[in-house]
Write a protein that holds these residues in place. Sequence first.
Motif, short mmCIF file in Angstrom:
data_model
loop_
_atom_site.label_atom_id
_atom_site.label_comp_id
_atom_site.label_asym_id
_atom_site.label_seq_id
_atom_site.Cartn_x
_atom_site.Cartn_y
_atom_site.Cartn_z
N ALA A 145 12.33 15.71 -8.87
CA ALA A 145 11.25 15.74 -9.91
C ALA A 145 10.66 14.47 -10.22
O ALA A 145 9.89 14.63 -11.29
CB ALA A 145 11.83 16.68 -10.88
N VAL A 146 11.30 13.30 -9.75
CA VAL A 146 10.66 12.10 -10.17
C VAL A 146 9.57 11.65 -9.38
O VAL A 146 9.87 11.16 -8.33
CB VAL A 146 11.92 10.99 -10.29
N PRO A 147 8.37 11.54 -9.73
CA PRO A 147 7.02 11.25 -8.93
C PRO A 147 7.29 9.86 -8.40
O PRO A 147 7.07 9.75 -7.05
CB PRO A 147 5.94 11.43 -9.81
N ALA A 148 7.68 8.80 -9.32
CA ALA A 148 8.02 7.50 -8.58
C ALA A 148 8.87 7.59 -7.46
O ALA A 148 8.67 6.43 -6.56
CB ALA A 148 8.34 6.67 -9.65
N MET A 149 9.87 8.21 -7.19
CA MET A 149 10.60 8.13 -6.41
C MET A 149 10.27 9.06 -4.79
O MET A 149 10.76 8.77 -3.88
CB MET A 149 12.15 9.20 -6.64
N GLN A 150 8.77 9.49 -5.03
CA GLN A 150 8.14 9.95 -3.74
C GLN A 150 7.24 8.76 -3.31
O GLN A 150 6.73 9.27 -2.24
CB GLN A 150 7.56 11.26 -4.17
N LYS A 151 7.28 7.90 -3.77
CA LYS A 151 6.64 6.73 -3.34
C LYS A 151 7.46 5.35 -3.12
O LYS A 151 7.04 4.33 -3.54
CB LYS A 151 5.18 6.47 -4.24
N LEU A 152 8.49 5.33 -2.56
CA LEU A 152 9.18 4.21 -2.27
C LEU A 152 8.98 3.56 -0.95
O LEU A 152 9.29 2.52 -0.84
CB LEU A 152 10.58 4.60 -2.24
N LEU A 153 8.23 4.43 -0.18
CA LEU A 153 8.02 3.48 1.15
C LEU A 153 6.26 3.06 1.13
O LEU A 153 5.51 3.76 0.66
CB LEU A 153 7.96 4.84 2.12
N THR A 154 6.37 1.66 1.52
CA THR A 154 5.22 1.19 1.34
C THR A 154 4.66 0.61 2.54
O THR A 154 5.50 0.67 3.52
CB THR A 154 5.14 -0.07 0.34
N LEU A 192 0.93 -1.18 0.01
CA LEU A 192 -0.12 -0.06 0.10
C LEU A 192 0.70 1.22 -0.09
O LEU A 192 2.04 1.17 0.46
CB LEU A 192 -1.15 0.03 1.32
N ASP A 193 0.47 2.34 -0.65
CA ASP A 193 1.10 3.45 -0.82
C ASP A 193 1.06 4.01 0.72
O ASP A 193 0.15 4.47 1.11
CB ASP A 193 0.74 4.56 -1.58
N ALA A 194 2.33 4.42 1.03
CA ALA A 194 2.69 4.95 2.47
C ALA A 194 3.07 6.46 2.31
O ALA A 194 3.53 7.05 3.29
CB ALA A 194 3.63 4.13 3.38
N SER A 195 3.03 7.04 1.22
CA SER A 195 3.54 8.39 0.94
C SER A 195 2.40 9.19 1.84
O SER A 195 2.86 10.47 2.04
CB SER A 195 3.51 9.07 -0.37
N LEU A 196 1.26 8.95 1.99
CA LEU A 196 -0.03 9.78 2.86
C LEU A 196 -0.19 11.17 2.04
O LEU A 196 -0.41 12.00 2.69
CB LEU A 196 0.53 10.15 4.17
N GLY A 197 0.39 11.12 0.70
CA GLY A 197 -0.10 12.40 -0.01
C GLY A 197 0.63 13.75 0.47
O GLY A 197 0.08 14.96 0.32
N THR A 198 1.91 13.70 1.09
CA THR A 198 2.41 14.79 1.81
C THR A 198 3.99 14.54 1.37
O THR A 198 4.64 13.63 0.63
CB THR A 198 2.10 15.03 3.16
N GLU A 199 4.88 15.58 2.19
CA GLU A 199 6.18 15.39 2.13
C GLU A 199 6.61 14.03 2.73
O GLU A 199 6.16 13.47 3.55
CB GLU A 199 6.98 16.51 3.09
N GLN A 200 8.00 13.54 1.98
CA GLN A 200 8.27 12.31 2.54
C GLN A 200 9.40 12.41 3.94
O GLN A 200 9.99 13.42 3.91
CB GLN A 200 8.84 11.55 1.54
N ILE A 201 9.47 11.27 4.64
CA ILE A 201 10.52 11.29 5.50
C ILE A 201 11.87 11.14 5.08
O ILE A 201 12.97 10.69 5.86
CB ILE A 201 10.25 10.14 6.71
N TYR A 202 11.88 10.75 3.88
CA TYR A 202 13.23 10.53 3.06
C TYR A 202 13.42 11.30 1.77
O TYR A 202 12.42 11.79 1.23
CB TYR A 202 13.34 8.91 2.65
N SER A 203 14.60 11.27 1.34
CA SER A 203 14.61 11.98 -0.08
C SER A 203 15.96 11.18 -0.84
O SER A 203 16.90 10.69 -0.21
CB SER A 203 15.29 13.39 0.15
N VAL A 204 15.73 11.11 -2.10
CA VAL A 204 17.08 10.66 -2.85
C VAL A 204 17.66 11.59 -3.59
O VAL A 204 16.92 12.11 -4.60
CB VAL A 204 16.35 9.49 -3.67
N PRO A 205 18.67 12.29 -3.50
CA PRO A 205 19.45 13.41 -4.04
C PRO A 205 19.21 13.25 -5.58
O PRO A 205 19.56 12.13 -6.06
CB PRO A 205 20.60 13.67 -3.45
N GLY A 206 18.85 14.27 -6.41
CA GLY A 206 18.89 14.21 -7.83
C GLY A 206 17.49 13.73 -8.37
O GLY A 206 17.38 13.67 -9.51
N THR A 207 16.53 13.28 -7.43
CA THR A 207 15.41 12.54 -7.98
C THR A 207 14.24 13.36 -7.62
O THR A 207 13.17 12.88 -7.65
CB THR A 207 15.47 11.10 -7.78
#
Length: 227
Positions: free
Chosen positions: A105-114, A88-103
């Motif tokens: 602007a990539v939407p898929a990288m904002q939903k790595l936590l499930t 299940l998507d754990a992004s909760l529709g808001t800012e994330q508790i992690y970041s992957v530098p350089g990505t």
Amino acid sequence: MLDLRQDLSGLWQAAARVPPRSGGRVLMFMAAREGEGTSSMAASFALMASARAARMTWLIDLDLRANPLYTAFAKGILKDTGRPGHALDASLGTEQIYSVPGTEAVPAMQKLLTAHQIDGQRLLVTRFRNERLAPGQRVRLQPAPGWWGALRRSCDWAILDAPALARSAAGLTFAPMTDGVVLVVEAGATGAGDVEDLRAAVEGAGGTVIGAVMNQMKSGHRPRQTG
């Protein structure tokens, strides 16, 4: 990982008296060194919470690169508990508790936590999708107050399993986002100085230590709580 539910009734009573900032309570388990039983404590407490709470309980693994909690449930290490369900998507529709530098602007990288519901229980266990990272990509943790606010609105309890401070400062990053931090201490192995250093580090980061649990399982005794 061990099932310690029968030994944590005192901690449950103490934690249930801790007032949440708003919405659900957020509680973190953290140790000074590895091998002190933090994951067993966190998972057992989360199972207790899921049996008592009206809404879903979250068990959040801050060891994003290893996902030990998800792996433990998937392997059935804890007896009489179900396996994790689909992602299940754990992004909760808001800012994330992690970041992957350089990505950024990539939407898929904002939903790595499930989050994965454990079969038959009102419990969600998180997993980080490391397989979506390219070789050499780094993950940074960030407080993300908006994510924690959304989480509190969705649950009654959120239990955090932090890596040992000797290996990672992840717990210190999120200590200010919690309502309380429980220190896990292995009896006969962790010195008083290590415990005080951990307490000072948590409080220095803006967290609140609500107590310590002494894990005596290796010596054949049961865990006990200290003030």
